[in-house]
Design a protein around this motif. Structure first.
Motif, PDB file in Angstrom:
ATOM      1  N   GLY A 196     -54.562 -61.116   3.596  1.00 36.98           N
ATOM      2  CA  GLY A 196     -55.594 -60.573   4.485  1.00 36.98           C
ATOM      3  C   GLY A 196     -55.235 -59.189   5.009  1.00 36.98           C
ATOM      4  N   PHE A 197     -55.937 -58.745   6.042  1.00 37.11           N
ATOM      5  CA  PHE A 197     -55.736 -57.397   6.592  1.00 37.11           C
ATOM      6  C   PHE A 197     -55.093 -57.467   7.969  1.00 37.11           C
ATOM      7  CE2 PHE A 197     -59.219 -56.874   3.553  1.00 37.11           C
ATOM      8  CZ  PHE A 197     -58.713 -55.813   2.814  1.00 37.11           C
ATOM      9  N   PRO A 198     -54.432 -56.419   8.403  1.00 37.55           N
ATOM     10  CA  PRO A 198     -54.273 -55.121   7.750  1.00 37.55           C
ATOM     11  C   PRO A 198     -53.149 -55.126   6.719  1.00 37.55           C
ATOM     12  CG  PRO A 198     -53.158 -55.072   9.851  1.00 37.55           C
ATOM     13  CD  PRO A 198     -53.804 -56.418   9.741  1.00 37.55           C
ATOM     14  N   ILE A 199     -53.060 -53.987   6.037  1.00 39.77           N
ATOM     15  CA  ILE A 199     -51.949 -53.716   5.123  1.00 39.77           C
ATOM     16  C   ILE A 199     -51.067 -52.656   5.803  1.00 39.77           C
ATOM     17  CG2 ILE A 199     -51.395 -52.568   2.919  1.00 39.77           C
ATOM     18  CD1 ILE A 199     -52.406 -55.396   2.491  1.00 39.77           C
ATOM     19  N   ILE A 200     -49.764 -52.829   5.660  1.00 37.68           N
ATOM     20  CA  ILE A 200     -48.842 -51.851   6.249  1.00 37.68           C
ATOM     21  C   ILE A 200     -48.273 -50.993   5.115  1.00 37.68           C
ATOM     22  CG2 ILE A 200     -46.740 -51.526   7.627  1.00 37.68           C
ATOM     23  CD1 ILE A 200     -48.133 -54.870   7.930  1.00 37.68           C
ATOM     24  N   VAL A 201     -48.379 -49.686   5.272  1.00 37.34           N
ATOM     25  CA  VAL A 201     -47.801 -48.765   4.286  1.00 37.34           C
ATOM     26  C   VAL A 201     -46.616 -48.083   4.960  1.00 37.34           C
ATOM     27  CG1 VAL A 201     -48.230 -46.826   2.740  1.00 37.34           C
ATOM     28  CG2 VAL A 201     -50.091 -48.397   3.315  1.00 37.34           C
ATOM     29  N   GLN A 202     -45.447 -48.275   4.367  1.00 38.27           N
ATOM     30  CA  GLN A 202     -44.216 -47.878   5.048  1.00 38.27           C
ATOM     31  C   GLN A 202     -43.423 -46.861   4.218  1.00 38.27           C
ATOM     32  OE1 GLN A 202     -40.910 -50.853   5.539  1.00 38.27           O
ATOM     33  NE2 GLN A 202     -41.594 -50.863   7.655  1.00 38.27           N
ATOM     34  N   GLN A 203     -42.758 -45.976   4.932  1.00 38.04           N
ATOM     35  CA  GLN A 203     -41.837 -45.024   4.315  1.00 38.04           C
ATOM     36  C   GLN A 203     -40.747 -45.807   3.561  1.00 38.04           C
ATOM     37  OE1 GLN A 203     -39.643 -43.120   7.437  1.00 38.04           O
ATOM     38  NE2 GLN A 203     -38.626 -41.664   6.086  1.00 38.04           N
ATOM     39  N   PHE A 204     -40.407 -45.329   2.371  1.00 36.48           N
ATOM     40  CA  PHE A 204     -39.389 -46.014   1.564  1.00 36.48           C
ATOM     41  C   PHE A 204     -37.999 -45.530   2.007  1.00 36.48           C
ATOM     42  CE2 PHE A 204     -36.823 -46.163  -2.427  1.00 36.48           C
ATOM     43  CZ  PHE A 204     -36.842 -47.534  -2.606  1.00 36.48           C
ATOM     44  N   ILE A 205     -37.164 -46.464   2.359  1.00 34.99           N
ATOM     45  CA  ILE A 205     -35.793 -46.125   2.785  1.00 34.99           C
ATOM     46  C   ILE A 205     -34.826 -46.823   1.833  1.00 34.99           C
ATOM     47  CG2 ILE A 205     -34.102 -46.265   4.680  1.00 34.99           C
ATOM     48  CD1 ILE A 205     -36.428 -44.818   5.750  1.00 34.99           C
ATOM     49  N   THR A 206     -33.873 -46.075   1.302  1.00 34.41           N
ATOM     50  CA  THR A 206     -32.861 -46.722   0.447  1.00 34.41           C
ATOM     51  C   THR A 206     -31.532 -46.772   1.184  1.00 34.41           C
ATOM     52  OG1 THR A 206     -32.377 -44.596  -0.533  1.00 34.41           O
ATOM     53  CG2 THR A 206     -33.792 -46.062  -1.783  1.00 34.41           C
ATOM     54  N   GLY A 207     -30.715 -47.727   0.801  1.00 44.58           N
ATOM     55  CA  GLY A 207     -29.396 -47.824   1.416  1.00 44.58           C
ATOM     56  C   GLY A 207     -28.814 -49.204   1.230  1.00 44.58           C
ATOM     57  N   THR A 208     -27.909 -49.542   2.142  1.00 46.02           N
ATOM     58  CA  THR A 208     -27.244 -50.836   2.088  1.00 46.02           C
ATOM     59  C   THR A 208     -27.958 -51.796   3.030  1.00 46.02           C
ATOM     60  OG1 THR A 208     -25.159 -49.682   1.769  1.00 46.02           O
ATOM     61  CG2 THR A 208     -25.014 -51.990   2.414  1.00 46.02           C
ATOM     62  N   GLU A 209     -28.248 -53.004   2.513  1.00 41.77           N
ATOM     63  CA  GLU A 209     -28.956 -53.986   3.347  1.00 41.77           C
ATOM     64  C   GLU A 209     -27.972 -54.756   4.213  1.00 41.77           C
ATOM     65  OE1 GLU A 209     -32.139 -56.399   1.790  1.00 41.77           O
ATOM     66  OE2 GLU A 209     -32.223 -55.130   0.011  1.00 41.77           O
ATOM     67  N   ILE A 210     -28.197 -54.664   5.513  1.00 37.44           N
ATOM     68  CA  ILE A 210     -27.343 -55.360   6.484  1.00 37.44           C
ATOM     69  C   ILE A 210     -28.249 -56.150   7.413  1.00 37.44           C
ATOM     70  CG2 ILE A 210     -25.796 -54.993   8.461  1.00 37.44           C
ATOM     71  CD1 ILE A 210     -24.919 -52.388   6.952  1.00 37.44           C
ATOM     72  N   ASN A 211     -27.856 -57.352   7.751  1.00 43.72           N
ATOM     73  CA  ASN A 211     -28.605 -58.138   8.732  1.00 43.72           C
ATOM     74  C   ASN A 211     -27.715 -58.404   9.934  1.00 43.72           C
ATOM     75  OD1 ASN A 211     -30.644 -58.224   6.889  1.00 43.72           O
ATOM     76  ND2 ASN A 211     -30.405 -60.365   6.359  1.00 43.72           N
ATOM     77  N   ILE A 212     -28.328 -58.468  11.092  1.00 38.70           N
ATOM     78  CA  ILE A 212     -27.551 -58.765  12.304  1.00 38.70           C
ATOM     79  C   ILE A 212     -28.165 -59.984  12.993  1.00 38.70           C
ATOM     80  CG2 ILE A 212     -26.536 -57.816  14.404  1.00 38.70           C
ATOM     81  CD1 ILE A 212     -27.272 -55.016  13.453  1.00 38.70           C
ATOM     82  N   ALA A 213     -27.346 -61.009  13.187  1.00 44.07           N
ATOM     83  CA  ALA A 213     -27.798 -62.183  13.952  1.00 44.07           C
ATOM     84  C   ALA A 213     -27.480 -61.920  15.422  1.00 44.07           C
ATOM     85  CB  ALA A 213     -27.081 -63.445  13.482  1.00 44.07           C
ATOM     86  N   VAL A 214     -28.506 -62.088  16.261  1.00 43.87           N
ATOM     87  CA  VAL A 214     -28.383 -61.706  17.671  1.00 43.87           C
ATOM     88  C   VAL A 214     -28.865 -62.854  18.556  1.00 43.87           C
ATOM     89  CG1 VAL A 214     -29.052 -59.961  19.381  1.00 43.87           C
ATOM     90  CG2 VAL A 214     -28.942 -59.329  16.975  1.00 43.87           C
ATOM     91  N   LEU A 215     -28.182 -63.048  19.666  1.00 41.24           N
ATOM     92  CA  LEU A 215     -28.644 -64.013  20.672  1.00 41.24           C
ATOM     93  C   LEU A 215     -28.727 -63.300  22.020  1.00 41.24           C
ATOM     94  CD1 LEU A 215     -29.354 -66.914  21.524  1.00 41.24           C
ATOM     95  CD2 LEU A 215     -26.913 -67.369  21.777  1.00 41.24           C
ATOM     96  N   GLY A 216     -29.947 -63.214  22.542  1.00 43.33           N
ATOM     97  CA  GLY A 216     -30.160 -62.535  23.822  1.00 43.33           C
ATOM     98  C   GLY A 216     -30.419 -63.537  24.929  1.00 43.33           C
ATOM     99  N   ASP A 217     -30.037 -63.159  26.164  1.00 41.03           N
ATOM    100  CA  ASP A 217     -30.181 -64.112  27.283  1.00 41.03           C
ATOM    101  C   ASP A 217     -31.466 -63.918  28.092  1.00 41.03           C
ATOM    102  OD1 ASP A 217     -29.698 -61.864  28.798  1.00 41.03           O
ATOM    103  OD2 ASP A 217     -27.956 -62.671  29.834  1.00 41.03           O
ATOM    104  N   GLY A 218     -32.318 -62.970  27.651  1.00 44.46           N
ATOM    105  CA  GLY A 218     -33.575 -62.751  28.360  1.00 44.46           C
ATOM    106  C   GLY A 218     -33.423 -61.857  29.585  1.00 44.46           C
ATOM    107  N   LYS A 219     -32.184 -61.442  29.860  1.00 44.57           N
ATOM    108  CA  LYS A 219     -31.942 -60.556  31.010  1.00 44.57           C
ATOM    109  C   LYS A 219     -31.330 -59.236  30.548  1.00 44.57           C
ATOM    110  CE  LYS A 219     -30.843 -64.728  33.531  1.00 44.57           C
ATOM    111  NZ  LYS A 219     -29.688 -65.609  33.702  1.00 44.57           N
ATOM    112  N   GLY A 220     -31.391 -58.991  29.258  1.00 42.89           N
ATOM    113  CA  GLY A 220     -30.876 -57.726  28.731  1.00 42.89           C
ATOM    114  C   GLY A 220     -29.469 -57.807  28.171  1.00 42.89           C
ATOM    115  N   ASN A 221     -28.873 -59.012  28.190  1.00 45.32           N
ATOM    116  CA  ASN A 221     -27.509 -59.139  27.667  1.00 45.32           C
ATOM    117  C   ASN A 221     -27.510 -59.800  26.291  1.00 45.32           C
ATOM    118  OD1 ASN A 221     -26.311 -58.281  30.223  1.00 45.32           O
ATOM    119  ND2 ASN A 221     -27.084 -60.254  30.957  1.00 45.32           N
ATOM    120  N   ALA A 222     -26.764 -59.197  25.361  1.00 43.02           N
ATOM    121  CA  ALA A 222     -26.578 -59.816  24.045  1.00 43.02           C
ATOM    122  C   ALA A 222     -25.362 -60.729  24.155  1.00 43.02           C
ATOM    123  CB  ALA A 222     -26.362 -58.742  22.988  1.00 43.02           C
ATOM    124  N   VAL A 223     -25.613 -62.020  24.102  1.00 44.05           N
ATOM    125  CA  VAL A 223     -24.526 -63.005  24.225  1.00 44.05           C
ATOM    126  C   VAL A 223     -23.691 -63.029  22.948  1.00 44.05           C
ATOM    127  CG1 VAL A 223     -24.058 -65.483  24.447  1.00 44.05           C
ATOM    128  CG2 VAL A 223     -25.776 -64.386  25.899  1.00 44.05           C
TER     129      VAL A 223
END
Lengths: 350, 80
Positions: A196-223
């Motif tokens: 369905g719509f919309p369609i997103i057209v995005q700038q192509f970025i090349t590089g190394t794929e990294i993922n970050i697992a994050v847990l936030g406490d809802g008060k601005g702190n990354a636990v």
């Protein structure tokens, strides 16, 4: 039975440990590590062939729940039934598509005695891929430029601004790299027909794929923050192997994200690090990733920490994790019997 | 030239860059040189050791040394 002997009951969705796996089984594995004694895991499934349903050393009992499209009333009604039988303490939903309903239901669940630990609807909507560029601008985070379009004739203007190649993305899923206007048009029709719509057209970025697992406490702190580089990527773009990294810029990026948004709960930042070292946030997934067990293996058990926080415990932010810890996913043909399949199919419970 | 501080090397020649997740295999002489670099031995001292220990003339060693440095830089293992 005294309270001390009652098990901690945690309900988990995302039991589809398939080639593009849901996070549920990994979340449960981390919970069993984090609470080695006296935990009961309730699986919440949508499909009858989600492998986790049949893994009885992983999931103690599974109940089918209605698809997200059925709405919040159908979901709360089913959850009440399950809660009466199981006395659930915490629910961890693991699918993007179901999160809206669970966030809406969080106050009602709490009155029933069921805790969740989820972002607000505002946080959930702000990081949606449709809003990602504005999200990046608002919080001064590096994100690729994009255009949200509804008509195929808007592609030409997109290409003028973003240049080729560009990435044509579906509203919920799928992305196609287009090197010409013709390819972009084809991708537009294919993805709009599917998602369905919309369609997103995005700038192509090349590089190394990294993922970050994050847990936030809802008060601005990354636990907890654990970055992982994909070592092996499937044709669906999923990590089949990955390694924990030591990189202060990635940790700082995740901390900035949590501080800026007051993110509550687990999430995954998908990063593309360019050759000159710039970390672009390509997507923010509002739940734990399927590789979340690596955080537990590396010393920061994010699912266990989330459950403790959901139950009101104060968790000090983690500062250390093991660098160079590797996960390698594997396939396994689990054998079950038609009688099990029959139970979950006919009664919605196993 | 300095190896990045967090780069891990082993006697077997395995090199791991924890910032990028990249790993490499070095041949025995390269492994020996990397361990000395990690220990803070100066390049001129290392070159002296290599010249004494192996059958190589100084001009060949200089060429190989430059090539080795290029490879380390390409692999993102040197401090910028």
């Amino acid at each position: 039975m005294s309270d001390e002997l009652k098990p901690l009951v945690v309900a988990v969705t995302g039991l589809n440990a398939i080639d593009s796996p849901g996070p549920g089984v990994a979340v449960i594995r981390a919970l069993r590590d984090g609470f080695p004694q006296n935990i009961r895991i309730i699986g919440l499934s949508y499909e009858t062939l989600e492998p986790g349903i049949y893994l009885h050393d992983v999931v103690d009992k599974t109940y089918q729940i209605p698809y997200p499209a059925a709405g919040v009333e159908a979901l709360i009604s089913r959850l009440k039934y399950i809660h009466e039988k199981e006395n659930i303490a915490v629910i961890i939903p693991n699918f993007d598509a179901e999160l809206y309903n669970f966030i809406k239901l969080a106050p009602s669940l709490r009155t029933l005695g069921i805790e969740t630990y989820l972002p607000t609807l505002e946080q959930f909507d702000a990081r949606d891929k449709i809003n990602l560029y504005n999200f990046g601008k608002k919080y001064d985070l590096l994100v690729p430029k994009d255009k949200v379009i509804y008509q195929v004739n808007e592609l030409h203007a997109c290409a003028e601004e973003l240049g080729y190649p560009l990435v044509v993305k579906g509203k919920f899923y799928d992305a196609i790299i287009a090197y010409t206007l013709e390819q972009a048009q084809k991708a537009f029709y294919k993805l709009s027909a599917k998602w369905g719509f919309p369609i997103i057209v995005q700038q192509f970025i090349t590089g190394t794929e990294i993922n970050i697992a994050v847990l936030g406490d809802g008060k601005g702190n990354a636990v907890s923050v654990v970055p992982m580089r994909k070592l092996y990527i499937t044709d669906k773009g999923k990590a089949w192997a990955g390694i924990t990294l030591e990189d202060d810029t990635l940790i700082e990026l995740a901390r900035t994200f949590v501080k800026s948004t007051n993110w509550k709960g687990g999430c995954e930042l998908e990063i593309m690090r360019t050759a000159d070292g710039k970390p672009f946030i390509m997507e923010v997934n509002p739940r734990f990733p399927a590789w979340i067990y690596l955080t537990a293996a590396a010393g920061q058990n994010q699912p266990a920490a989330l459950v403790k926080m959901a139950l009101g415990e104060n968790i000090e932010p983690y500062s250390e994790y093991e660098v160079g810890k590797i996960f390698i996913r594997y396939s396994w043909d689990h054998i079950t019997d038609v009688s099990e399949f029959q139970k979950i199919s006919a009664f919605g419970e196993l | 030239m300095n190896l990045r501080k967090n780069v891990a090397t082993s006697e077997s020649g395995f090199i791991f860059n924890p910032s990028t997740g990249d790993s490499f295999s070095a041949n025995p002489i390269a492994a020996e040189i990397l361990i000395q670099l990690k220990q803070g031995v100066s390049p001129s001292e290392i070159k002296k050791t290599v010249l004494n220990k192996y059958e190589v003339d100084s001009s060949q060693l200089e060429r190989d040394w430059d090539d080795f440095l290029l490879q380390l830089r390409d692999a993102n293992l040197l401090d910028t």
